[in-house]
Design a protein around this motif. Structure first.
Motif, short mmCIF file in Angstrom:
data_model
loop_
_atom_site.label_atom_id
_atom_site.label_comp_id
_atom_site.label_asym_id
_atom_site.label_seq_id
_atom_site.Cartn_x
_atom_site.Cartn_y
_atom_site.Cartn_z
N GLU A 1 -9.75 7.30 16.72
CA GLU A 1 -8.27 7.31 17.33
C GLU A 1 -7.67 8.66 16.42
O GLU A 1 -7.84 8.96 15.49
N LEU A 2 -6.86 9.44 17.33
CA LEU A 2 -6.33 10.62 16.46
C LEU A 2 -4.91 10.37 15.91
O LEU A 2 -4.83 10.90 14.88
N ALA A 3 -4.21 9.26 16.49
CA ALA A 3 -2.99 8.99 15.87
C ALA A 3 -3.37 7.97 14.77
O ALA A 3 -2.93 6.82 14.98
N PHE A 4 -3.91 8.17 13.63
CA PHE A 4 -3.81 7.23 12.45
C PHE A 4 -3.64 7.82 11.52
O PHE A 4 -3.71 9.07 11.06
N CYS A 5 -3.13 6.83 10.23
CA CYS A 5 -2.64 7.28 9.13
C CYS A 5 -3.45 6.49 8.04
O CYS A 5 -3.86 5.44 8.41
N VAL A 6 -3.52 7.01 6.75
CA VAL A 6 -4.67 6.36 5.56
C VAL A 6 -3.37 5.90 4.60
O VAL A 6 -2.80 6.51 4.24
N GLU A 7 -3.71 4.35 4.10
CA GLU A 7 -3.18 3.89 3.17
C GLU A 7 -3.98 3.73 2.07
O GLU A 7 -5.37 3.15 2.22
N SER B 1 3.77 2.20 10.40
CA SER B 1 3.89 1.15 9.28
C SER B 1 4.84 1.73 8.19
O SER B 1 4.70 2.85 7.98
N GLN B 2 5.30 0.94 7.70
CA GLN B 2 6.43 1.17 6.59
C GLN B 2 5.71 0.88 5.35
O GLN B 2 5.23 -0.27 5.06
N LYS B 3 5.49 2.03 4.49
CA LYS B 3 4.52 1.68 3.30
C LYS B 3 5.48 2.58 2.28
O LYS B 3 6.19 3.58 2.35
N GLY B 4 4.98 2.46 0.77
CA GLY B 4 5.28 3.54 -0.03
C GLY B 4 4.57 4.75 0.11
O GLY B 4 3.59 4.73 1.15
N PHE B 5 4.70 5.66 -0.73
CA PHE B 5 3.89 6.89 -0.57
C PHE B 5 3.53 7.52 -2.13
O PHE B 5 4.31 7.17 -2.80
N ILE B 6 2.69 8.24 -2.14
CA ILE B 6 2.26 8.97 -3.14
C ILE B 6 2.40 10.51 -2.98
O ILE B 6 1.37 10.92 -2.26
N CYS B 7 3.02 11.09 -3.67
CA CYS B 7 3.08 12.54 -3.75
C CYS B 7 2.58 13.37 -4.96
O CYS B 7 2.31 12.79 -5.92
N LYS B 8 1.68 14.42 -4.62
CA LYS B 8 0.91 15.27 -5.40
C LYS B 8 1.66 16.68 -5.67
O LYS B 8 1.66 17.07 -4.56
N LYS B 9 1.91 17.02 -6.73
CA LYS B 9 2.54 18.23 -6.87
C LYS B 9 1.66 19.19 -7.41
O LYS B 9 0.55 18.73 -8.03
N PRO B 10 1.67 20.37 -7.12
CA PRO B 10 0.46 21.36 -7.55
C PRO B 10 0.70 21.53 -9.07
O PRO B 10 1.85 21.40 -9.48
N LYS B 11 -0.36 21.97 -9.65
CA LYS B 11 -0.40 22.39 -11.05
C LYS B 11 0.51 23.55 -11.22
O LYS B 11 0.61 24.67 -10.68
N ILE B 12 1.33 23.27 -12.26
CA ILE B 12 2.27 24.11 -12.57
C ILE B 12 1.74 25.05 -13.95
O ILE B 12 1.72 26.36 -13.90
N HIS B 13 1.34 24.26 -14.84
CA HIS B 13 0.82 24.73 -16.02
C HIS B 13 -0.60 23.82 -16.17
O HIS B 13 -0.56 22.78 -15.50
N GLY C 1 0.83 -1.24 0.08
CA GLY C 1 -0.12 0.04 -0.03
C GLY C 1 0.94 1.23 -0.10
O GLY C 1 2.16 1.15 0.03
N PHE C 2 0.27 2.15 -0.12
CA PHE C 2 0.85 3.52 -0.27
C PHE C 2 0.14 4.63 0.67
O PHE C 2 -1.23 4.52 0.63
N TRP C 3 0.97 5.37 1.28
CA TRP C 3 0.30 6.52 2.25
C TRP C 3 -0.18 7.54 1.31
O TRP C 3 0.20 7.85 0.20
N ILE C 4 -1.37 8.08 1.80
CA ILE C 4 -2.00 9.22 1.28
C ILE C 4 -2.40 10.37 2.15
O ILE C 4 -1.96 9.98 3.39
N GLY C 5 -2.68 11.38 1.55
CA GLY C 5 -2.51 12.72 2.38
C GLY C 5 -3.59 12.83 3.46
O GLY C 5 -3.86 14.09 3.87
N ILE C 6 -4.32 11.91 3.78
CA ILE C 6 -5.75 12.28 4.58
C ILE C 6 -5.18 11.95 6.40
O ILE C 6 -4.35 11.17 6.46
N TYR C 7 -5.54 12.85 7.25
CA TYR C 7 -5.13 12.52 8.59
C TYR C 7 -6.40 12.93 9.41
O TYR C 7 -7.15 13.85 8.71
N ARG C 8 -6.26 12.85 10.84
CA ARG C 8 -7.39 13.48 11.70
C ARG C 8 -6.57 14.52 12.42
O ARG C 8 -5.52 14.08 12.99
#
Length: 201
Positions: free
Chosen positions: A77-83, A98-110, A42-49
């Motif tokens: 739970e306050l301390a959780f992350c989403v994959e 937990s050890q996961k991959g992750f997905i980064c999203k860059k802002p639109k440049i163009h 799985g991959f970490w995504i940017g959602i958090y509580r």
């Protein structure tokens, strides 16, 4: 990498952990995450509580779309992350260490450039670093070629207009020379006419 390490890595690359705004974006991520299923589950995504218990995206975009696995999220739970699961594409709550991959999203440049970066553990994925270096090198070479052609054509235009100036100047000198020779011919004709008049008298 842990969720916190993933956040740091994304920020260093100029982005944030991915937010998923709609079904189209979710399908895109699932399709591409599936390619890395052999490297990570799985991959970490940017959602958090946050401390108030609200679910938020790291990039502050609205949480209008969710794709939770059955029975998720677990508790308050306050301390959780989403994959994002590479097997199913659904989201699950995990401990942030937990050890996961992750997905980064860059802002639109163009408007036409909107890039997702899929990362697995940096130690295990040296090939992606080499690929990124080749892409960067290719872009630099294309830019240098473009600048080189621009300089060449500007030089060509400048030297071409200089030759045009020389042609115009030579043309003026030729006209001036013709005018002078015409005056000489005209003064010769006048003096011949005067000579003829003197001889007649």
């Amino acid at each position: 990498m842990s969720w916190a390490q993933s956040v740091t890595q994304c920020i260093q690359s100029g982005g944030m952990l991915a937010s998923v705004e709609d079904l189209y974006e979710s399908n895109f991520l699932i399709e591409h995450a599936d390619l890395y299923a052999s490297k990570t589950s799985g991959f970490w995504i940017g959602i958090y509580r946050n401390v108030n218990g609200q679910l938020l995206w790291q990039d502050n975009s609205a949480l209008d779309f969710v794709n939770w696995a059955e029975g998720q999220p677990l508790g308050d739970e306050l301390a959780f992350c989403v994959e994002l699961s590479t097997a199913t594409g659904y989201w699950s709550v995990l401990p942030c260490s937990s050890q996961k991959g992750f997905i980064c999203k860059k802002p639109k440049i163009h408007s036409f450039l909107f890039t997702f970066y899929l990362f697995t553990d940096a130690k295990n994925n040296k090939a992606s670093v080499h690929l990124n270096m080749w892409i960067l090198l290719t872009l630099v070479l294309i830019i240098l070629l473009g600048v080189g052609f621009m300089i060449y054509f500007l030089f060509k235009i400048k030297t071409g207009s200089g030759a045009g100036r020389e042609v115009r100047q030579s043309s003026r000198q030729l006209e001036y020379a013709r005018a002078l020779s015409a005056e000489d011919n005209g003064s010769d004709a006048t003096s011949n006419k005067e000579k003829n008049e003197h001889s007649v008298v």
